[in-house]
Design a protein around this motif. Structure first.
Motif, mmCIF file in Angstrom:
data_model
loop_
_atom_site.group_PDB
_atom_site.id
_atom_site.type_symbol
_atom_site.label_atom_id
_atom_site.label_comp_id
_atom_site.label_asym_id
_atom_site.label_seq_id
_atom_site.Cartn_x
_atom_site.Cartn_y
_atom_site.Cartn_z
ATOM 1 N N LEU A 1 15.081 -1.417 4.890
ATOM 2 C CA LEU A 1 16.407 -1.850 4.469
ATOM 3 C C LEU A 1 16.474 -1.932 2.946
ATOM 4 N N GLU A 2 17.659 -1.665 2.404
ATOM 5 C CA GLU A 2 17.839 -1.659 0.959
ATOM 6 C C GLU A 2 17.484 -3.009 0.343
ATOM 7 N N GLN A 3 17.907 -4.106 0.958
ATOM 8 C CA GLN A 3 17.626 -5.429 0.392
ATOM 9 C C GLN A 3 16.128 -5.720 0.383
ATOM 10 N N PHE A 4 15.426 -5.314 1.422
ATOM 11 C CA PHE A 4 13.969 -5.497 1.463
ATOM 12 C C PHE A 4 13.311 -4.708 0.333
ATOM 13 N N MET A 5 13.772 -3.473 0.111
ATOM 14 C CA MET A 5 13.217 -2.648 -0.958
ATOM 15 C C MET A 5 13.479 -3.279 -2.319
ATOM 16 N N LYS A 6 14.658 -3.829 -2.519
ATOM 17 C CA LYS A 6 14.970 -4.487 -3.789
ATOM 18 C C LYS A 6 14.003 -5.632 -4.054
ATOM 19 N N ASP A 7 13.711 -6.410 -3.012
ATOM 20 C CA ASP A 7 12.777 -7.523 -3.155
ATOM 21 C C ASP A 7 11.374 -7.024 -3.506
ATOM 22 N N MET A 8 10.932 -5.961 -2.863
ATOM 23 C CA MET A 8 9.625 -5.373 -3.160
ATOM 24 C C MET A 8 9.583 -4.833 -4.592
ATOM 25 N N LEU A 9 10.654 -4.181 -4.981
ATOM 26 C CA LEU A 9 10.701 -3.593 -6.320
ATOM 27 C C LEU A 9 10.655 -4.657 -7.406
ATOM 28 N N LYS A 10 11.272 -5.810 -7.163
ATOM 29 C CA LYS A 10 11.210 -6.908 -8.136
ATOM 30 C C LYS A 10 9.777 -7.347 -8.375
ATOM 31 N N LEU A 11 8.964 -7.312 -7.329
ATOM 32 C CA LEU A 11 7.572 -7.747 -7.434
ATOM 33 C C LEU A 11 6.670 -6.702 -8.095
ATOM 34 N N GLU B 1 0.833 -1.211 0.000
ATOM 35 C CA GLU B 1 0.000 0.000 0.000
ATOM 36 C C GLU B 1 0.867 1.259 0.000
ATOM 37 N N ILE B 2 1.895 1.255 0.823
ATOM 38 C CA ILE B 2 2.810 2.405 0.899
ATOM 39 C C ILE B 2 3.497 2.614 -0.450
ATOM 40 N N MET B 3 3.942 1.527 -1.057
ATOM 41 C CA MET B 3 4.615 1.615 -2.357
ATOM 42 C C MET B 3 3.677 2.175 -3.424
ATOM 43 N N PHE B 4 2.439 1.687 -3.434
ATOM 44 C CA PHE B 4 1.480 2.182 -4.420
ATOM 45 C C PHE B 4 1.223 3.672 -4.226
ATOM 46 N N LYS B 5 1.109 4.108 -2.995
ATOM 47 C CA LYS B 5 0.868 5.533 -2.727
ATOM 48 C C LYS B 5 2.058 6.392 -3.166
#
Length: 66
Positions: A27-37, A3-7
């Protein structure tokens, strides 16, 4: 977190990894994983080096807003 990413991506269509890490305090690694999705990475053009929402998610959001 989605939801935060979509906003964020609704507010501004293109973000760098560094900007997203700063905005979300994740964390950067967590963001990378989210961005892949959720996003595609722009290798070329005016928005080189940034991430933007995948087209299938853009269409979904447009339908929700209608």
């Amino acid at each position: 977190m989605e939801e935060i990413m979509f906003k964020l991506l609704e507010r501004q269509p293109n973000w760098t990894l560094k900007q997203l890490v700063h905005e979300t305090n994740q964390l950067e690694q967590f963001m990378k994983d989210m961005l892949k999705l959720l996003c595609i990475y722009n290798n070329k053009g005016a928005h080189q080096g940034t991430y933007e929402l995948k087209p299938e998610y853009k269409r979904s959001e447009d339908k929700i807003d209608s």
